[in-house]
Design an enzyme around this catalytic site. Sequence first.
Site, short mmCIF file in Angstrom:
data_model
loop_
_atom_site.label_atom_id
_atom_site.label_comp_id
_atom_site.label_asym_id
_atom_site.label_seq_id
_atom_site.Cartn_x
_atom_site.Cartn_y
_atom_site.Cartn_z
N GLY A 133 0.76 -1.24 0.00
CA GLY A 133 0.00 0.00 0.00
C GLY A 133 0.79 1.29 0.00
O GLY A 133 0.34 2.29 -0.53
N GLU A 157 3.92 4.35 5.93
CA GLU A 157 2.69 3.56 5.82
C GLU A 157 1.64 4.31 5.03
O GLU A 157 1.62 5.54 5.03
CB GLU A 157 2.13 3.28 7.23
CG GLU A 157 2.63 2.01 7.85
CD GLU A 157 1.96 0.76 7.31
OE1 GLU A 157 1.46 0.75 6.17
OE2 GLU A 157 1.94 -0.23 8.04
N ASP A 185 -4.49 1.76 11.36
CA ASP A 185 -5.75 1.55 12.08
C ASP A 185 -5.47 1.27 13.56
O ASP A 185 -5.10 2.15 14.29
CB ASP A 185 -6.53 0.38 11.48
CG ASP A 185 -7.19 0.72 10.17
OD1 ASP A 185 -7.94 1.69 10.12
OD2 ASP A 185 -6.96 -0.02 9.20
N THR A 196 -0.38 -4.47 14.13
CA THR A 196 0.66 -4.98 13.23
C THR A 196 1.90 -4.10 13.30
O THR A 196 3.03 -4.59 13.42
CB THR A 196 0.13 -5.04 11.79
OG1 THR A 196 -1.02 -5.89 11.76
CG2 THR A 196 1.19 -5.59 10.84
N ARG A 242 -5.47 0.76 -7.01
CA ARG A 242 -4.22 1.36 -6.52
C ARG A 242 -3.76 2.50 -7.43
O ARG A 242 -3.07 3.40 -6.99
CB ARG A 242 -3.10 0.32 -6.45
CG ARG A 242 -3.27 -0.74 -5.39
CD ARG A 242 -2.03 -1.64 -5.33
NE ARG A 242 -2.27 -2.86 -4.60
CZ ARG A 242 -2.18 -2.97 -3.27
NH1 ARG A 242 -1.90 -1.93 -2.54
NH2 ARG A 242 -2.40 -4.13 -2.69
#
Length: 177
Positions: free
Chosen positions: A44, A99, A103, A107, A165
């Site tokens: 991402g 990033e 959220d 992770t 994307r």
Amino acid sequence: MKKDPLGEVYLSAEQIQDRVKELGKMISATYQGKELLLLGILKGSFVFMADLVRNIEIPHSLDFMAISSYEGVEGSPEAVKILKDLDESITGKHVVIVEDIIDTGLTLGYLIRHLEARNPGSINICTLLDRSIRRIVPLPISFTGFDIPDVFVVGYGMDYRQLYRNLPALHLCDITV
């Protein structure tokens, strides 16, 4: 035939690019004279990172990691698997994890603990989107593009089922259709 889940523009390409330029200047000022390594989390972050590095005005190196999070066996916490590890040592370097969206932080919290064992000079985070309303784990987020509510967005590197994307703007996405 399924309805297209792509919704209205949430953040325009111009809004995103203006903020990425500001983030690049902030990172440049913060890490002036330091050995900076930008660590992109795949997949991402790749579009955001490409634009970000072009807006950082100081020397820096790049590396990438790919991680996967999944629920453990019933009743156990989320598990994290490293799919692609670093290519270079981060010992003594000032690492900024790049990033696309954060959220809960579960992770990324795991990843930071994993990286701290490699003795970096420092670890901070730059995220395009911070969905802080869902945060469970506190994180060292030093650079935030936009704080967003609990909505699902695609574009600018972020996907729904590996699609969208390529969009230059961020769109709302209805994942219920």
